[in-house]
Design a protein around this motif. Structure first.
Motif, mmCIF file in Angstrom:
data_model
loop_
_atom_site.group_PDB
_atom_site.id
_atom_site.type_symbol
_atom_site.label_atom_id
_atom_site.label_comp_id
_atom_site.label_asym_id
_atom_site.label_seq_id
_atom_site.Cartn_x
_atom_site.Cartn_y
_atom_site.Cartn_z
ATOM 1 N N PHE A 129 0.825 -1.213 0.000
ATOM 2 C CA PHE A 129 0.000 0.000 0.000
ATOM 3 C C PHE A 129 0.859 1.262 0.000
ATOM 4 C CE2 PHE A 129 -3.346 -2.474 2.645
ATOM 5 C CZ PHE A 129 -3.751 -3.153 1.517
ATOM 6 N N MET A 130 1.964 1.218 0.720
ATOM 7 C CA MET A 130 2.782 2.422 0.904
ATOM 8 C C MET A 130 3.751 2.655 -0.256
ATOM 9 S SD MET A 130 1.760 3.733 3.795
ATOM 10 C CE MET A 130 3.079 4.791 4.381
ATOM 11 N N ASP A 131 3.789 1.737 -1.206
ATOM 12 C CA ASP A 131 4.667 1.904 -2.364
ATOM 13 C C ASP A 131 3.924 2.674 -3.451
ATOM 14 O OD1 ASP A 131 6.959 1.512 -4.024
ATOM 15 O OD2 ASP A 131 5.907 -0.137 -5.024
ATOM 16 N N GLY A 132 3.643 3.954 -3.165
ATOM 17 C CA GLY A 132 2.866 4.741 -4.093
ATOM 18 C C GLY A 132 3.495 6.063 -4.467
ATOM 19 N N LEU A 133 4.795 6.189 -4.219
ATOM 20 C CA LEU A 133 5.489 7.441 -4.501
ATOM 21 C C LEU A 133 6.929 7.112 -4.842
ATOM 22 C CD1 LEU A 133 4.334 10.369 -4.306
ATOM 23 C CD2 LEU A 133 5.518 10.570 -2.118
ATOM 24 N N ASP A 134 7.519 7.864 -5.751
ATOM 25 C CA ASP A 134 8.914 7.625 -6.132
ATOM 26 C C ASP A 134 9.815 7.627 -4.899
ATOM 27 O OD1 ASP A 134 7.911 7.718 -8.677
ATOM 28 O OD2 ASP A 134 8.706 9.709 -9.148
ATOM 29 N N LEU A 135 10.629 6.594 -4.784
ATOM 30 C CA LEU A 135 11.622 6.434 -3.714
ATOM 31 C C LEU A 135 11.027 6.193 -2.326
ATOM 32 C CD1 LEU A 135 14.512 8.985 -4.477
ATOM 33 C CD2 LEU A 135 14.498 6.515 -4.821
ATOM 34 N N TYR A 162 5.341 3.315 8.647
ATOM 35 C CA TYR A 162 4.481 2.519 7.766
ATOM 36 C C TYR A 162 3.290 1.948 8.533
ATOM 37 C CZ TYR A 162 6.879 2.181 3.239
ATOM 38 O OH TYR A 162 7.384 2.427 1.985
ATOM 39 N N LEU A 163 3.561 1.411 9.726
ATOM 40 C CA LEU A 163 2.497 0.803 10.521
ATOM 41 C C LEU A 163 1.398 1.803 10.840
ATOM 42 C CD1 LEU A 163 4.618 -1.309 13.048
ATOM 43 C CD2 LEU A 163 3.253 -2.187 11.152
ATOM 44 N N VAL A 164 1.782 3.010 11.248
ATOM 45 C CA VAL A 164 0.794 3.994 11.678
ATOM 46 C C VAL A 164 0.051 4.580 10.486
ATOM 47 C CG1 VAL A 164 0.460 6.204 12.854
ATOM 48 C CG2 VAL A 164 2.039 4.528 13.792
ATOM 49 N N ASP A 165 0.776 4.990 9.444
ATOM 50 C CA ASP A 165 0.128 5.587 8.275
ATOM 51 C C ASP A 165 -0.873 4.603 7.667
ATOM 52 O OD1 ASP A 165 -0.560 6.557 5.694
ATOM 53 O OD2 ASP A 165 1.308 7.655 5.537
ATOM 54 N N ALA A 166 -0.430 3.385 7.409
ATOM 55 C CA ALA A 166 -1.296 2.402 6.755
ATOM 56 C C ALA A 166 -2.473 2.003 7.643
ATOM 57 C CB ALA A 166 -0.488 1.168 6.366
ATOM 58 N N THR A 167 -2.231 1.813 8.939
ATOM 59 C CA THR A 167 -3.301 1.365 9.831
ATOM 60 C C THR A 167 -4.342 2.458 10.037
ATOM 61 O OG1 THR A 167 -1.767 -0.136 10.963
ATOM 62 C CG2 THR A 167 -3.817 0.418 12.107
ATOM 63 N N HIS A 186 -3.605 7.740 1.694
ATOM 64 C CA HIS A 186 -2.565 7.642 2.717
ATOM 65 C C HIS A 186 -2.013 9.037 2.999
ATOM 66 C CE1 HIS A 186 -2.216 3.304 3.164
ATOM 67 N NE2 HIS A 186 -2.365 3.187 1.855
ATOM 68 N N PHE A 187 -1.472 9.226 4.169
ATOM 69 C CA PHE A 187 -0.970 10.545 4.550
ATOM 70 C C PHE A 187 0.105 11.034 3.586
ATOM 71 C CE2 PHE A 187 -2.969 9.129 8.430
ATOM 72 C CZ PHE A 187 -3.471 10.288 8.990
ATOM 73 N N TYR A 188 0.990 10.135 3.147
ATOM 74 C CA TYR A 188 2.056 10.570 2.229
ATOM 75 C C TYR A 188 1.485 10.969 0.874
ATOM 76 C CZ TYR A 188 1.979 6.102 -0.322
ATOM 77 O OH TYR A 188 1.621 5.028 -1.087
ATOM 78 N N GLN A 189 0.381 10.347 0.463
ATOM 79 C CA GLN A 189 -0.264 10.733 -0.790
ATOM 80 C C GLN A 189 -0.998 12.065 -0.637
ATOM 81 O OE1 GLN A 189 -2.450 7.031 -1.050
ATOM 82 N NE2 GLN A 189 -1.308 6.411 -2.861
ATOM 83 N N ARG A 190 -1.648 12.237 0.505
ATOM 84 C CA ARG A 190 -2.336 13.505 0.761
ATOM 85 C C ARG A 190 -1.332 14.649 0.832
ATOM 86 N NH1 ARG A 190 -5.345 11.768 6.063
ATOM 87 N NH2 ARG A 190 -5.914 13.965 6.160
ATOM 88 N N ALA A 191 -0.116 14.356 1.271
ATOM 89 C CA ALA A 191 0.906 15.401 1.364
ATOM 90 C C ALA A 191 1.205 16.001 -0.004
ATOM 91 C CB ALA A 191 2.183 14.830 1.985
ATOM 92 N N THR A 192 1.309 15.158 -1.039
ATOM 93 C CA THR A 192 1.586 15.699 -2.370
ATOM 94 C C THR A 192 0.405 16.509 -2.884
ATOM 95 O OG1 THR A 192 0.833 13.626 -3.414
ATOM 96 C CG2 THR A 192 3.186 13.835 -2.937
ATOM 97 N N ASP A 193 -0.806 16.134 -2.479
ATOM 98 C CA ASP A 193 -1.988 16.928 -2.842
ATOM 99 C C ASP A 193 -2.031 18.243 -2.068
ATOM 100 O OD1 ASP A 193 -2.783 14.888 -4.532
ATOM 101 O OD2 ASP A 193 -4.091 13.948 -3.037
ATOM 102 N N ASN A 194 -1.342 18.268 -0.921
ATOM 103 C CA ASN A 194 -1.343 19.457 -0.063
ATOM 104 C C ASN A 194 -0.166 20.392 -0.310
ATOM 105 O OD1 ASN A 194 -3.745 18.924 1.307
ATOM 106 N ND2 ASN A 194 -2.733 17.659 2.856
ATOM 107 N N GLY A 195 0.564 20.163 -1.394
ATOM 108 C CA GLY A 195 1.620 21.099 -1.762
ATOM 109 C C GLY A 195 3.033 20.641 -1.503
ATOM 110 N N PHE A 196 3.234 19.460 -0.896
ATOM 111 C CA PHE A 196 4.583 18.937 -0.696
ATOM 112 C C PHE A 196 5.107 18.373 -2.014
ATOM 113 C CE2 PHE A 196 3.147 19.045 3.617
ATOM 114 C CZ PHE A 196 4.270 19.070 4.421
ATOM 115 N N THR A 197 6.380 18.544 -2.251
ATOM 116 C CA THR A 197 6.996 17.880 -3.395
ATOM 117 C C THR A 197 7.254 16.419 -3.041
ATOM 118 O OG1 THR A 197 9.248 18.369 -2.680
ATOM 119 C CG2 THR A 197 8.145 20.015 -4.080
ATOM 120 N N VAL A 198 7.457 15.594 -4.058
ATOM 121 C CA VAL A 198 7.788 14.192 -3.816
ATOM 122 C C VAL A 198 9.075 14.091 -3.001
ATOM 123 C CG1 VAL A 198 8.475 12.027 -4.918
ATOM 124 C CG2 VAL A 198 6.590 13.371 -5.871
ATOM 125 N N ALA A 199 10.069 14.894 -3.368
ATOM 126 C CA ALA A 199 11.336 14.876 -2.636
ATOM 127 C C ALA A 199 11.135 15.299 -1.183
ATOM 128 C CB ALA A 199 12.342 15.793 -3.318
#
Length: 336
Positions: free
Chosen positions: A150-156, A243-248, A268-281
């Motif tokens: 599930f968490m493998d959804g962003l480069d690197l 990973y445990l906390v974000d995914a759960t 997922h929180f990391y996916q929402r971050a890119t929608d919220n203006g964070f760059t992938v890096a």
């Protein structure tokens, strides 16, 4: 005892990295033709990108790590080396033609069960009946394999998670806190992920695919389980805590909203971050730094040998994860 284990482990990592990189170069034209991931509403990428580089990562890990790990004649490696290719095959089929949810989980559960239920009976975590403990480990293992997917959804992203965990496990092995076979597998996996990293940095030229993320989840989970079986349960929880906390939390939120939690999504929180203006890096960088913090906490936990300190360290780890998740869930002006 193995002579100069540090040099051997560095050699394992370098050889695995080189093998993985070469395999990706050789496989990429084939993946470009037959395993192209096209963008959709749930994707983080914008252009069709080949997936399936996990074949190289998993292949290098098993060949290099297995060769060195088996020197000690570690019997549980046999079932691991059956279960990991099985999961890779399930992932490969699912990458090409999605498998229905129930058969997919049953097949994944069988692969995890091969590892869990064939482990020696003297490897125990808690004073409960062995059958109950192994059944709980089966559920936990199945969840861990899927959450890595599930968490493998962003480069690197998987690199930022797997490499700090693998390096930390290698350091633990050098300190005699982790058995040699698990240490060798961790070194090979960490090296393979580094060999994969140049091809997956933004904008990625190739993805792992389920053929990679599922078996990587099992390999990491197997190493962490052996750490827990040494008596270091808190450390084994701290290392993958993000990973445990974000995914759960994401799963629970989707269940509460009566959403099809088994379906692909980008909440997922990391996916929402890119929608919220964070760059992938920016996202990957924060996750990587957080994992270094969690690795340090895991080391303190093992060194202390105190259950009271373990509890405090887990609270600190959860607080650190909460800070990152809170940042990811809020709009960010000006980019990350």
């Amino acid at each position: 005892m193995i002579a100069d284990p540090a040099a051997i482990l560095v050699g394992i990592a370098l050889l695995s990295a080189a093998m993985c990189a070469v395999l990706i170069v050789l496989l990429r034209p084939l993946l470009q033709r037959y395993a192209l991931a096209r963008p959709n509403a749930r994707s983080s990428h914008k252009i069709p990108t080949p997936q399936g580089a996990g074949i190289a990562v998993v292949g290098a890990t098993l060949v290099v790590g297995g060769a060195f790990a088996s020197v000690m004649g570690f019997a549980p490696l046999l079932m691991l080396f059956i279960a990991v290719p099985l999961l890779a095959l399930i992932g490969l089929v699912d990458d090409i033609r999605p498998i229905p949810v129930l058969p997919r989980f049953i097949l994944q559960g069988f692969a995890v069960a091969l590892v869990v239920f064939t482990a020696p009976d003297d490897l125990r975590l808690f004073p409960i009946p062995l059958a109950l403990e192994r059944s709980l480990l089966l559920i936990a293992g199945l969840w861990f394999v899927n959450l890595v997917n599930f968490m493998d959804g962003l480069d690197l992203m998987t690199v930022a998670e797997a490499v700090p965990i693998a390096v930390t496990l290698v350091l633990f092995g050098l300190s005699a806190w982790l058995p040699w076979p698990a240490t060798a597998i961790a070194a090979a996996l960490g090296g393979a992920m580094l060999g994969f990293a140049p091809f997956n940095r933004p904008v990625a030229r190739v993805f792992l695919g389920d053929v990679g993320s599922l078996p990587i989840g099992l390999l990491l989970g197997w190493c962490l389980l052996h750490l827990a079986w040494q008596g270091y349960v808190a450390a084994a929880l701290l290392l993958p805590l993000y990973y445990l906390v974000d995914a759960t939390l994401t799963l629970l939120r989707r269940i509460a909203r009566r959403e099809p939690f088994w379906a692909a999504h980008r909440t997922h929180f990391y996916q929402r971050a890119t929608d919220n203006g964070f760059t992938v890096a920016g996202v990957v960088g924060e996750v990587f730094v957080l994992n270094i913090v969690l690795a340090a906490l895991a080391g303190v936990s093992i060194a202390s040998g105190s259950m009271a300190i373990d509890a405090i360290l887990i609270v600190i780890g959860l607080a650190a994860v909460a800070v990152v998740l809170r940042r990811f869930s809020r709009p960010r002006s000006g980019g990350a």
